[in-house]
Design an enzyme around this catalytic site. Structure first.
Site, PDB file in Angstrom:
ATOM      1  N   GLY A  42      31.590  47.908  41.085  1.00 36.38           N
ATOM      2  CA  GLY A  42      32.421  48.383  39.994  1.00 36.38           C
ATOM      3  C   GLY A  42      31.628  48.770  38.758  1.00 36.38           C
ATOM      4  O   GLY A  42      30.407  48.605  38.694  1.00 36.38           O
ATOM      5  N   LEU A  44      31.646  47.393  35.737  1.00 34.42           N
ATOM      6  CA  LEU A  44      31.028  46.242  35.097  1.00 34.42           C
ATOM      7  C   LEU A  44      29.913  45.668  35.963  1.00 34.42           C
ATOM      8  O   LEU A  44      28.868  45.257  35.446  1.00 34.42           O
ATOM      9  CB  LEU A  44      32.072  45.167  34.799  1.00 34.42           C
ATOM     10  CG  LEU A  44      31.553  43.905  34.109  1.00 34.42           C
ATOM     11  CD1 LEU A  44      30.814  44.238  32.815  1.00 34.42           C
ATOM     12  CD2 LEU A  44      32.696  42.928  33.844  1.00 34.42           C
ATOM     13  N   ASP A  64      34.096  38.043  51.163  1.00 34.41           N
ATOM     14  CA  ASP A  64      35.537  38.118  50.966  1.00 34.41           C
ATOM     15  C   ASP A  64      35.975  36.915  50.134  1.00 34.41           C
ATOM     16  O   ASP A  64      36.128  35.811  50.656  1.00 34.41           O
ATOM     17  CB  ASP A  64      36.253  38.133  52.320  1.00 34.41           C
ATOM     18  CG  ASP A  64      37.770  38.236  52.170  1.00 34.41           C
ATOM     19  OD1 ASP A  64      38.261  38.393  51.031  1.00 34.41           O
ATOM     20  OD2 ASP A  64      38.474  38.144  53.197  1.00 34.41           O
ATOM     21  N   ILE A  65      36.171  37.142  48.849  1.00 41.82           N
ATOM     22  CA  ILE A  65      36.496  36.022  47.965  1.00 41.82           C
ATOM     23  C   ILE A  65      37.959  35.599  48.076  1.00 41.82           C
ATOM     24  O   ILE A  65      38.363  34.594  47.484  1.00 41.82           O
ATOM     25  CB  ILE A  65      36.148  36.335  46.496  1.00 41.82           C
ATOM     26  CG1 ILE A  65      36.899  37.580  46.005  1.00 41.82           C
ATOM     27  CG2 ILE A  65      34.646  36.486  46.325  1.00 41.82           C
ATOM     28  CD1 ILE A  65      36.668  37.870  44.521  1.00 41.82           C
ATOM     29  N   ALA A  86      38.064  42.814  40.900  1.00 42.76           N
ATOM     30  CA  ALA A  86      39.466  42.837  40.493  1.00 42.76           C
ATOM     31  C   ALA A  86      40.208  43.947  41.218  1.00 42.76           C
ATOM     32  O   ALA A  86      39.616  44.959  41.596  1.00 42.76           O
ATOM     33  CB  ALA A  86      39.595  43.033  38.986  1.00 42.76           C
ATOM     34  N   TYR A  87      41.491  43.746  41.382  1.00 46.43           N
ATOM     35  CA  TYR A  87      42.392  44.819  41.799  1.00 46.43           C
ATOM     36  C   TYR A  87      42.877  45.456  40.506  1.00 46.43           C
ATOM     37  O   TYR A  87      43.560  44.816  39.705  1.00 46.43           O
ATOM     38  CB  TYR A  87      43.566  44.256  42.598  1.00 46.43           C
ATOM     39  CG  TYR A  87      44.542  45.323  43.086  1.00 46.43           C
ATOM     40  CD1 TYR A  87      44.500  45.771  44.399  1.00 46.43           C
ATOM     41  CD2 TYR A  87      45.484  45.870  42.229  1.00 46.43           C
ATOM     42  CE1 TYR A  87      45.370  46.754  44.853  1.00 46.43           C
ATOM     43  CE2 TYR A  87      46.356  46.855  42.667  1.00 46.43           C
ATOM     44  CZ  TYR A  87      46.306  47.287  43.969  1.00 46.43           C
ATOM     45  OH  TYR A  87      47.170  48.260  44.406  1.00 46.43           O
ATOM     46  N   THR A  88      42.523  46.707  40.244  1.00 48.14           N
ATOM     47  CA  THR A  88      42.769  47.325  38.941  1.00 48.14           C
ATOM     48  C   THR A  88      43.823  48.424  38.968  1.00 48.14           C
ATOM     49  O   THR A  88      44.049  49.077  37.943  1.00 48.14           O
ATOM     50  CB  THR A  88      41.463  47.906  38.377  1.00 48.14           C
ATOM     51  OG1 THR A  88      40.938  48.862  39.310  1.00 48.14           O
ATOM     52  CG2 THR A  88      40.440  46.810  38.129  1.00 48.14           C
ATOM     53  N   TYR A 150      50.408  43.816  37.854  1.00 52.17           N
ATOM     54  CA  TYR A 150      48.974  43.713  37.556  1.00 52.17           C
ATOM     55  C   TYR A 150      48.720  42.662  36.478  1.00 52.17           C
ATOM     56  O   TYR A 150      47.885  41.767  36.654  1.00 52.17           O
ATOM     57  CB  TYR A 150      48.433  45.072  37.100  1.00 52.17           C
ATOM     58  CG  TYR A 150      47.042  44.995  36.508  1.00 52.17           C
ATOM     59  CD1 TYR A 150      45.936  44.774  37.330  1.00 52.17           C
ATOM     60  CD2 TYR A 150      46.842  45.113  35.136  1.00 52.17           C
ATOM     61  CE1 TYR A 150      44.655  44.686  36.784  1.00 52.17           C
ATOM     62  CE2 TYR A 150      45.569  45.031  34.587  1.00 52.17           C
ATOM     63  CZ  TYR A 150      44.489  44.816  35.413  1.00 52.17           C
ATOM     64  OH  TYR A 150      43.226  44.716  34.876  1.00 52.17           O
ATOM     65  N   TRP A 174      40.468  48.350  27.995  1.00 49.05           N
ATOM     66  CA  TRP A 174      40.100  49.762  28.029  1.00 49.05           C
ATOM     67  C   TRP A 174      38.626  49.955  28.370  1.00 49.05           C
ATOM     68  O   TRP A 174      37.837  50.492  27.594  1.00 49.05           O
ATOM     69  CB  TRP A 174      40.441  50.417  26.690  1.00 49.05           C
ATOM     70  CG  TRP A 174      41.902  50.391  26.329  1.00 49.05           C
ATOM     71  CD1 TRP A 174      42.869  49.617  26.911  1.00 49.05           C
ATOM     72  CD2 TRP A 174      42.562  51.170  25.333  1.00 49.05           C
ATOM     73  NE1 TRP A 174      44.088  49.856  26.328  1.00 49.05           N
ATOM     74  CE2 TRP A 174      43.931  50.808  25.349  1.00 49.05           C
ATOM     75  CE3 TRP A 174      42.138  52.112  24.410  1.00 49.05           C
ATOM     76  CZ2 TRP A 174      44.872  51.374  24.500  1.00 49.05           C
ATOM     77  CZ3 TRP A 174      43.075  52.680  23.559  1.00 49.05           C
ATOM     78  CH2 TRP A 174      44.414  52.328  23.604  1.00 49.05           C
TER      79      TRP A 174
END
Length: 273
Positions: A42, A44, A64-65, A86-88, A150, A174
């Site tokens: 990602g 970050l 796989d967390i 994260a699922y964003t 979310y 953001w």
């Protein structure tokens, strides 16, 4: 009475064990305990590579967390876990609820369990979407008030992370980094001569990934008090339309619209703070 003793004392006898023991100059120091970073692919995760060059970076394919992590790694060899995974998908989370909750909440609980059982520090990256935006600003003690799935799943992740005695929850907003992001999209529209309509009633601050990464490093290395930290860049708050006008060479090409107007023909869209 130590000053009355004639130092050094004469060595009269050395055991076989001492004779065969390596001298300190020849001894190998114990390796430093490792930092594990999830979400390596990602925006970050990319920025964290520059700040933690010796860390171990894993993607979803590597680890796989959302599954049982008990034997996934030799956890005693680690000092900290930085969860940048994260699922964003704010809108798709409304229909892919199970996936969003698995990544944003269940997985954080799994990491917190590992941190708690192995005396590790857990750094979990969260979001301003845990709030509804009804207030002018939010501090770290503000109660959760998420609007959509979310935000709800991220709030649950915050709670899960806090079960680790040594934890930092880093809430940001953001995010702009190396990858697809709002600034890059606006620059692309400008280059193609497209004049967009951009939301002007959502207000916030950009958070650049290199600064988020530096903030995480500061928390880990400074001995900061464990807990939750809201972290974004500084400057006056602005709307998405304001930011788009900063990107465009001709600011007049950007038309501001309300959130309600922008999403009027998008019934699948999640509510925004």
């Amino acid at each position: 009475y130590l000053d009355m003793i004639d130092w050094p004392l004469p060595i009269t006898e050395i055991s076989d064990k001492d004779k065969n023991h390596p001298v300190l100059a020849d001894a190998s120091p114990l390796p430093s305990r490792k930092v594990l970073v999830t979400g390596a692919a990602g925006q970050l995760g990319t920025a964290l590579r520059a700040v933690f060059p010796d860390a171990e970076f894993v993607s979803r394919q590597d680890l796989d967390i959302t599954a049982d992590l008990t034997t996934a790694r030799p956890w005693k060899q680690y000092s900290a876990i930085i969860n940048a995974a994260a699922y964003t998908g704010v809108d798709t989370a409304e229909t892919e609820r199970a996936t969003a909750w698995a990544v944003n909440a269940t997985a954080v609980g799994n990491l917190a369990t590992i941190a708690r059982e192995n005396n590790l520090t857990l750094v979990h990256v969260s979001s301003d979407y845990v709030f509804d935006g009804a207030a002018q600003s939010y501090d770290e003690q503000a109660p959760f008030s998420p609007l959509g799935v979310y935000g709800q799943s991220k709030a649950a992740g915050d709670i899960a992370a806090s079960t680790a005695p040594r934890h930092y929850v880093v809430r940001t907003s953001w995010v702009i980094g190396d990858g697809n992001n709002f600034v890059k999209t606006m620059a692309s529209l400008d280059q193609r001569g497209i004049a967009p309509s951009v939301v002007d009633d959502q207000i916030g601050r950009l958070s650049f990934t290199q600064d988020i990464a530096a903030g995480i490093k500061h928390l880990l290395e400074s001995g900061a008090e464990y807990g939750t930290y809201n972290l974004s860049n500084s400057g006056e708050p602005a709307s998405w339309a304001d930011i788009a006008r900063e990107v465009f060479r001709d600011a007049s090409q950007v038309t501001g619209v309300s959130t309600a107007e922008y999403f009027a023909d998008k019934p699948e869209a999640a509510p925004r703070p």
